[in-house]
Design a protein around this motif. Structure first.
Motif, PDB file in Angstrom:
ATOM      1  N   LEU A 141      45.915 -72.990  14.475  1.00 27.11           N
ATOM      2  CA  LEU A 141      46.392 -73.746  13.322  1.00 27.11           C
ATOM      3  C   LEU A 141      45.903 -75.182  13.430  1.00 27.11           C
ATOM      4  O   LEU A 141      45.992 -75.792  14.505  1.00 27.11           O
ATOM      5  CB  LEU A 141      47.924 -73.761  13.266  1.00 27.11           C
ATOM      6  CG  LEU A 141      48.638 -72.603  12.584  1.00 27.11           C
ATOM      7  CD1 LEU A 141      50.138 -72.792  12.720  1.00 27.11           C
ATOM      8  CD2 LEU A 141      48.258 -72.489  11.115  1.00 27.11           C
ATOM      9  N   TYR A 189      47.390 -76.606   5.969  1.00 29.01           N
ATOM     10  CA  TYR A 189      46.908 -76.183   7.283  1.00 29.01           C
ATOM     11  C   TYR A 189      45.697 -75.282   7.104  1.00 29.01           C
ATOM     12  O   TYR A 189      45.526 -74.625   6.069  1.00 29.01           O
ATOM     13  CB  TYR A 189      47.990 -75.395   8.033  1.00 29.01           C
ATOM     14  CG  TYR A 189      49.202 -76.206   8.425  1.00 29.01           C
ATOM     15  CD1 TYR A 189      49.331 -76.747   9.703  1.00 29.01           C
ATOM     16  CD2 TYR A 189      50.236 -76.425   7.516  1.00 29.01           C
ATOM     17  CE1 TYR A 189      50.451 -77.478  10.064  1.00 29.01           C
ATOM     18  CE2 TYR A 189      51.357 -77.157   7.866  1.00 29.01           C
ATOM     19  CZ  TYR A 189      51.462 -77.685   9.139  1.00 29.01           C
ATOM     20  OH  TYR A 189      52.577 -78.414   9.496  1.00 29.01           O
ATOM     21  N   GLU A 209      46.342 -78.797  11.192  1.00 28.92           N
ATOM     22  CA  GLU A 209      46.909 -79.490  10.039  1.00 28.92           C
ATOM     23  C   GLU A 209      45.886 -80.464   9.464  1.00 28.92           C
ATOM     24  O   GLU A 209      45.256 -81.233  10.197  1.00 28.92           O
ATOM     25  CB  GLU A 209      48.181 -80.257  10.429  1.00 28.92           C
ATOM     26  CG  GLU A 209      48.840 -80.944   9.236  1.00 28.92           C
ATOM     27  CD  GLU A 209      50.152 -81.630   9.577  1.00 28.92           C
ATOM     28  OE1 GLU A 209      50.652 -82.413   8.742  1.00 28.92           O
ATOM     29  OE2 GLU A 209      50.683 -81.389  10.687  1.00 28.92           O
ATOM     30  N   HIS A 258      52.611 -79.366   3.510  1.00 29.12           N
ATOM     31  CA  HIS A 258      51.443 -79.859   4.239  1.00 29.12           C
ATOM     32  C   HIS A 258      50.382 -78.758   4.240  1.00 29.12           C
ATOM     33  O   HIS A 258      50.708 -77.569   4.202  1.00 29.12           O
ATOM     34  CB  HIS A 258      51.807 -80.243   5.674  1.00 29.12           C
ATOM     35  CG  HIS A 258      52.580 -81.526   5.760  1.00 29.12           C
ATOM     36  ND1 HIS A 258      52.162 -82.597   6.509  1.00 29.12           N
ATOM     37  CD2 HIS A 258      53.746 -81.921   5.182  1.00 29.12           C
ATOM     38  CE1 HIS A 258      53.028 -83.597   6.398  1.00 29.12           C
ATOM     39  NE2 HIS A 258      53.997 -83.203   5.592  1.00 29.12           N
ATOM     40  N   ASP A 295      62.077 -80.266   6.124  1.00 29.78           N
ATOM     41  CA  ASP A 295      60.768 -79.728   6.478  1.00 29.78           C
ATOM     42  C   ASP A 295      60.861 -78.383   7.185  1.00 29.78           C
ATOM     43  O   ASP A 295      59.851 -77.728   7.415  1.00 29.78           O
ATOM     44  CB  ASP A 295      60.001 -80.714   7.375  1.00 29.78           C
ATOM     45  CG  ASP A 295      59.265 -81.770   6.568  1.00 29.78           C
ATOM     46  OD1 ASP A 295      59.204 -81.628   5.336  1.00 29.78           O
ATOM     47  OD2 ASP A 295      58.763 -82.721   7.172  1.00 29.78           O
ATOM     48  N   LYS A 296      62.097 -77.966   7.545  1.00 32.20           N
ATOM     49  CA  LYS A 296      62.279 -76.697   8.230  1.00 32.20           C
ATOM     50  C   LYS A 296      63.116 -75.731   7.402  1.00 32.20           C
ATOM     51  O   LYS A 296      63.651 -74.753   7.924  1.00 32.20           O
ATOM     52  CB  LYS A 296      62.940 -76.927   9.599  1.00 32.20           C
ATOM     53  CG  LYS A 296      62.099 -77.783  10.543  1.00 32.20           C
ATOM     54  CD  LYS A 296      62.759 -77.940  11.895  1.00 32.20           C
ATOM     55  CE  LYS A 296      61.893 -78.779  12.828  1.00 32.20           C
ATOM     56  NZ  LYS A 296      62.509 -78.944  14.164  1.00 32.20           N
ATOM     57  N   TYR A 338      47.941 -69.197  -0.307  1.00 33.93           N
ATOM     58  CA  TYR A 338      46.846 -68.960   0.629  1.00 33.93           C
ATOM     59  C   TYR A 338      45.526 -68.799  -0.117  1.00 33.93           C
ATOM     60  O   TYR A 338      45.475 -68.431  -1.295  1.00 33.93           O
ATOM     61  CB  TYR A 338      47.122 -67.719   1.483  1.00 33.93           C
ATOM     62  CG  TYR A 338      47.271 -66.423   0.703  1.00 33.93           C
ATOM     63  CD1 TYR A 338      46.165 -65.637   0.403  1.00 33.93           C
ATOM     64  CD2 TYR A 338      48.526 -65.992   0.274  1.00 33.93           C
ATOM     65  CE1 TYR A 338      46.287 -64.460  -0.308  1.00 33.93           C
ATOM     66  CE2 TYR A 338      48.670 -64.814  -0.443  1.00 33.93           C
ATOM     67  CZ  TYR A 338      47.543 -64.050  -0.733  1.00 33.93           C
ATOM     68  OH  TYR A 338      47.671 -62.883  -1.454  1.00 33.93           O
ATOM     69  N   GLU A 351      56.410 -74.237  13.512  1.00 35.12           N
ATOM     70  CA  GLU A 351      57.050 -74.617  12.254  1.00 35.12           C
ATOM     71  C   GLU A 351      56.043 -75.352  11.375  1.00 35.12           C
ATOM     72  O   GLU A 351      55.603 -76.454  11.711  1.00 35.12           O
ATOM     73  CB  GLU A 351      58.260 -75.531  12.522  1.00 35.12           C
ATOM     74  CG  GLU A 351      59.438 -74.824  13.162  1.00 35.12           C
ATOM     75  CD  GLU A 351      60.267 -74.060  12.146  1.00 35.12           C
ATOM     76  OE1 GLU A 351      59.919 -74.076  10.947  1.00 35.12           O
ATOM     77  OE2 GLU A 351      61.265 -73.445  12.558  1.00 35.12           O
ATOM     78  N   LEU A 352      55.668 -74.733  10.274  1.00 39.01           N
ATOM     79  CA  LEU A 352      54.776 -75.407   9.337  1.00 39.01           C
ATOM     80  C   LEU A 352      55.596 -76.364   8.476  1.00 39.01           C
ATOM     81  O   LEU A 352      56.647 -75.993   7.942  1.00 39.01           O
ATOM     82  CB  LEU A 352      54.070 -74.392   8.440  1.00 39.01           C
ATOM     83  CG  LEU A 352      53.232 -73.310   9.130  1.00 39.01           C
ATOM     84  CD1 LEU A 352      52.426 -72.543   8.092  1.00 39.01           C
ATOM     85  CD2 LEU A 352      52.321 -73.906  10.176  1.00 39.01           C
ATOM     86  N   ARG A 353      55.100 -77.566   8.329  1.00 40.12           N
ATOM     87  CA  ARG A 353      55.835 -78.567   7.560  1.00 40.12           C
ATOM     88  C   ARG A 353      55.702 -78.312   6.065  1.00 40.12           C
ATOM     89  O   ARG A 353      54.651 -77.885   5.583  1.00 40.12           O
ATOM     90  CB  ARG A 353      55.353 -79.969   7.921  1.00 40.12           C
ATOM     91  CG  ARG A 353      55.683 -80.345   9.358  1.00 40.12           C
ATOM     92  CD  ARG A 353      55.653 -81.844   9.564  1.00 40.12           C
ATOM     93  NE  ARG A 353      54.289 -82.359   9.548  1.00 40.12           N
ATOM     94  CZ  ARG A 353      53.999 -83.663   9.574  1.00 40.12           C
ATOM     95  NH1 ARG A 353      54.972 -84.562   9.599  1.00 40.12           N
ATOM     96  NH2 ARG A 353      52.745 -84.068   9.572  1.00 40.12           N
ATOM     97  N   GLN A 366      49.370 -73.202   2.610  1.00 38.37           N
ATOM     98  CA  GLN A 366      50.379 -74.237   2.370  1.00 38.37           C
ATOM     99  C   GLN A 366      51.724 -73.560   2.176  1.00 38.37           C
ATOM    100  O   GLN A 366      51.865 -72.654   1.353  1.00 38.37           O
ATOM    101  CB  GLN A 366      50.038 -75.064   1.131  1.00 38.37           C
ATOM    102  CG  GLN A 366      51.101 -76.113   0.792  1.00 38.37           C
ATOM    103  CD  GLN A 366      50.985 -76.622  -0.628  1.00 38.37           C
ATOM    104  OE1 GLN A 366      49.926 -76.533  -1.227  1.00 38.37           O
ATOM    105  NE2 GLN A 366      52.066 -77.134  -1.172  1.00 38.37           N
ATOM    106  N   LEU A 367      52.711 -73.985   2.926  1.00 43.07           N
ATOM    107  CA  LEU A 367      54.057 -73.415   2.845  1.00 43.07           C
ATOM    108  C   LEU A 367      54.960 -74.353   2.057  1.00 43.07           C
ATOM    109  O   LEU A 367      54.978 -75.562   2.299  1.00 43.07           O
ATOM    110  CB  LEU A 367      54.620 -73.205   4.255  1.00 43.07           C
ATOM    111  CG  LEU A 367      55.854 -72.300   4.355  1.00 43.07           C
ATOM    112  CD1 LEU A 367      55.491 -70.869   3.997  1.00 43.07           C
ATOM    113  CD2 LEU A 367      56.433 -72.353   5.765  1.00 43.07           C
TER     114      LEU A 367
END
Length: 700
Positions: free
Chosen positions: A192, A177, A194, A175, A273-274, A282, A170-172, A244-245
């Motif tokens: 990955l 990465y 962070e 944030h 965050d999810k 990207y 799960e990418l926050r 970044q998501l």
């Protein structure tokens, strides 16, 4: 309703909702606003560090846009295909157009940063260098910093390069990465990492050399030291690309104002965050196989993919270190005193003589803090009522309220827990206030309380006397240095009586009509505002001049826009000053020939809401906490309040007139959405924010 779309000769999208009247789609209008922010970053008259900060603001704005507005559109797409018939537009088409506009803006962003600003910094002997530009000495300095400060914070997550069935980490939300690609002879591994910007500064200032100054980003420090991080692998090559998501940040909570509400809110904040992925930003240099791997693992739609530059979360550049001296930032504008309002004397005794206006940020928020601090200490003060929405990190307002409670005052604070992105902070402040003895009301069930009002009851010889502060902006000393707002001190009995009634209603979760002076949402703003418009129409019909000057952050309510078109067709002249979204289309034959719209973007955020009506030659002026958006009119508690003191009326009118003369930072809002600057025809330069400062300086 139908969505009509076309393009100008330069390829710019025109999107107008064909109803009984023309409308610009609100999401696209917001993107045109953010383009105006990007224009400030492109303006070579803006100091270099400030141009970087405008890039940061643009980036932060866009993040929030995806978290909220794009998230909402995606939810609408998911409902059913009939959504477009209910809304008057097809959310899927709008999402596609959003992506087209954002991709163009991101390209312009990257060009400004890489081809203009960086080169202009270099001309000032300031170099933002990457890992490939480090010489031996600077490389050793960076590696030493990495091993001492950065390496202990990094924990790579190793990924399976072929097992797409395995859950992807799960990418926050928001944030940064690295997707790290490790290439071996016969296979590829991914990891990955962070970027720990919450722990470490994004920028490292390197040792100066012969007058040359060097700064490297944390991202590039990690890139330079990837071999220290992945030392256990015998890879052939290692590459890192930033991603970044941005996730859906809307909260789904049971609107029940109770302890259960607070618990539900905390659970929703933990889920934020999810939330559903809205955008994957990207590095445009990422290899196609790596991008395809991410898309497959994360199950992303093509609309969510936004190519960007080497660096994401550009909002961190708001804190870019100025190593080049004061000329790279705006010249300071020391805050001015308010004429005849003395901080060394009792605010109450001065308010008893007349009303006072504080125009932020040109004048100091200290006057509001002094007002609350005096109330906390004054033995004659019996009760303080206040509505709070967003607060500074170290809030003097909160301290004053707690001190007042500890001094035996009855302090009633309505603290809005549903203030977007401030929910967690406001839960913290709620606990602090309650521990300090303040009576805290955490909001109204169906509505956000967005009004900025304070009412203080003081025991005097003639009984209880009420002192009020009403504002267009928050009780927040940090934003008060950046946001253009107005704050009124008054003892006007019509206003204070209305506020007393409003606060009692909020305490009981009920709303009233029939206020004598103020105009309050959610029950009255729409009908009262329509009546003010009708008065101008009636004036024209009676052979008089009818006009309005309206300043706000956003104009998006369809019915209000229809009323403005109606006034235009009746012969009323309308001047609008709108910083952000404007769904009204000016200059349209049969709808808006008499309507002009301008937007001012400059060093301070234009945040004040001002309504001016001709009223047959006896102008009416209101200040308000509300924009002319459906949510503010119908779904929030807002307060518009009249200015009755003639000196203050003149001051507000003068300030608005200064903004209507701006030919430096004002843009024309038109049907082309081309953000054209309103230039000077007579070569006399007018820059509203500088002129307002000088105007108030002369008055003080």
């Amino acid at each position: 309703m139908l969505l009509l779309a076309g393009r100008t000769q330069d390829g710019r999208m025109l999107t107008v909702v064909k109803h009984k009247y023309p409308l610009i789609n609100r999401e696209l209008s917001w993107l045109y606003f953010n383009e105006r922010v990007l224009q400030e970053a492109a303006d070579k008259t803006v100091p270099l560090i400030e141009r970087l900060r405008f890039l940061a603001i643009f980036s932060s704005n866009l993040d929030e846009f995806y978290r909220v507005r794009v998230a909402t559109l995606n939810r609408l797409v998911d409902i059913n295909t009939k959504t477009k018939n209910m809304l008057g537009f097809n959310p899927k088409k709008i999402l596609n157009e959003i992506k087209n506009i954002v991709v163009k803006l991101e390209k312009r962003f990257d060009f400004l940063y890489e081809q203009e600003i960086i080169k202009e910094l270099e001309a000032k002997k300031i170099f933002i260098i990457n890992e490939q530009q480090l010489n031996v000495a600077r490389g050793e300095y960076v590696r030493g910093y990495f091993r001492r400060q950065v390496l202990p914070t990094l924990v790579p997550i190793m990924l399976e390069s072929e097992d797409f069935g395995k859950p992807f980490p799960e990418l926050r939300d928001r944030h940064i990465y690295f997707i790290v690609k490790l290439t071996f002879r016969k296979k590829v591994k991914y990891a990955l990492v962070e970027i720990p910007t919450a722990i470490l500064s994004r920028f490292l200032i390197l040792p100066e050399n012969k007058g040359l100054k060097f700064i490297i980003l944390l991202d590039d420090i990690i890139r330079y030291c990837l071999d220290d991080l992945f030392f256990i692998f015998e890879y052939d090559t290692v590459e890192a690309y930033s991603i970044q998501l941005t996730r859906d940040a809307e909260l789904d909570i049971d609107a029940n104002v109770s302890e259960r509400f607070v618990e539900a809110l905390m659970r929703s904040l933990q889920r934020r965050d999810k939330g559903r992925p809205m955008r994957l930003l990207y590095d445009n240099d990422i290899p196609l196989d790596t991008l395809n791997y991410l898309v497959a693992c994360m199950q992303l739609d093509s609309e969510a993919l936004i190519p960007g530059g080497r660096y994401h979360n550009f909002k961190d550049f708001i804190d870019f270190p100025n190593v080049g001296g004061p000329s790279l930032e705006y010249t300071p504008m020391p805050q001015l005193r308010v004429s005849n309002l003395d901080l060394s004397r009792s605010i109450f005794s001065q308010m008893a003589q007349r009303d006072y206006l504080i125009s932020l940020p040109y004048q100091s928020f200290d006057y509001i803090v002094h007002f609350l601090r005096e109330a906390a200490m004054d033995p004659k003060v019996k009760e303080i009522n206040i509505c709070l929405y967003r607060l500074a990190e170290n809030s003097s307002v909160i301290n004053a309220l707690i001190n007042a409670a500890q001094n035996g005052k009855k302090v009633n604070c309505l603290l809005e827990l549903k203030a977007r992105f401030d929910e967690e902070a406001n839960i913290y402040w709620r606990n602090q206030l309650e521990e300090g003895g303040v009576n805290v009301n955490i909001g109204v069930v169906q509505y956000k309380v967005h009004a900025k009002i304070c009412l203080i009851a003081r025991r005097e010889k003639r009984g209880l006397v009420y002192y009020a502060n009403l504002a267009t902006g928050n009780f927040n000393e940090k934003t008060a240095k950046l946001y253009g707002d107005h704050s009124l001190f008054t003892v006007n009995p019509l206003i204070t009586k209305d506020l007393k009634r409003l606060f009692r209603g909020l305490e009981k979760q009920t709303f009233h009509r029939g206020y004598k002076a103020i105009i309050a949402s959610p029950l009255e703003t729409r009908q009262r505002f329509y009546q003010l418009i009708k008065n101008e129409i009636d004036a024209v019909k009676a052979g008089k001049t009818g006009y309005m000057v309206l300043k706000m952050n956003s104009l998006s309510d369809d019915e209000v826009i229809e009323k403005l078109y109606e006034a235009n067709n009746a012969g009323v002249t309308i001047q609008l000053i709108i910083r952000g979204m404007c769904c009204l289309v000016p200059g349209q034959a049969g709808f808006s020939e008499r309507i002009t719209v301008r937007s001012i973007i400059d060093r301070y955020l234009e945040h004040a809401r001002v309504w001016i009506f001709g009223n047959g030659g006896n102008e009416l002026i209101y200040l308000s906490s509300a924009d002319l958006m459906t949510r503010n009119i119908d779904r929030r508690v807002e307060v518009a309040f009249p200015i009755v003191d003639q000196r203050i009326q003149r001051e507000i009118r003068d300030i608005i007139d200064i903004q209507l003369r701006d030919n430096t930072k004002a843009r024309e809002i038109n049907q082309l959405n081309n953000n054209r600057y309103i230039g000077s025809k007579n070569r006399i330069r007018h820059r509203a924010q500088e002129d307002i400062y000088n105007y108030l300086k002369y008055k003080s």
